[in-house]
Write a protein that holds these residues in place. Structure first.
Motif: not given
Length: 194
Positions: A171, A155, A166, A153, A169
């Protein structure tokens, strides 16, 4: 294992400062023994050595940043002492600096970094996500990125005057393109695989 505060004589030549009274000068007098020591508001923070997955991730992020890095910037990996204040000094896992702000012989960064990246680990997770960000932002660091190698992950955050927000992002196999501070692509799965 977890991050611990320390104030014993074994990590300081001579009589150590009292807890909460450490300075960057005190930190500079500790032995050069490969132990990761950071300061936060006068507290000495000692962290265990990171696992190999953490190291692989830090180097992969460094490589991605370095491949796209413009000539006026330079990418470094820990240990790099980033002195935020007289009682606060961190060692971000990856840091992008302006070449004009670097004294290559000093080894200490005192001007705001362009980007700091913290690769999260069990022992430093809380410190990296809760304590460091505000100190980084208040010191002038506009971009704070985190990567969790155990969950793949990533960010990216940008300082908005009082906190980081943020901005991107990703994943696993997701791929994102960040345009600031310069164009770079990040894929968490590729970071984990080195």
């Amino acid at each position: 294992m977890s991050v611990v505060t320390a104030d014993d004589a074994d990590v300081h030549r001579g009589s150590p400062p009292k807890r909460g009274e450490w300075t960057v000068d005190d930190l500079a007098r500790t032995p050069e023994d490969g132990v990761r020591r950071e300061l936060f508001n006068g507290e000495l923070i000692v962290s265990p050595a990171p696992i190999l997955l953490h190291q692989r991730a830090a180097l992969a992020i460094r490589d991605a940043l370095q491949a796209a890095c413009p000539p006026d910037l330079e990418v470094f990996v820990a240990p790099v002492d980033y002195e935020i204040a007289l009682d606060t000094s961190f060692q971000p896992d990856v840091v992008v600096l302006r070449r004009a702000d670097i004294d290559i012989l000093d080894g200490v960064v005192r001007k705001p970094a362009v980007v700091v990246v913290e690769v999260l680990s069990k022992s430093t997770r809380k410190f990296d996500l809760e304590d460091k960000p505000k100190a980084y932002g208040n010191s002038g660091v506009e971009r704070h990125w985190t990567f969790d190698p155990l969950t793949a992950h990533f960010v990216a955050r940008r300082w908005l005057g009082a906190k980081y927000a943020e901005v991107a992002e990703a994943r696993g196999e997701q791929r994102i393109r960040l345009d600031e501070p310069y164009p770079v692509e990040i894929c968490p799965a590729e970071i984990i695989n080195g």
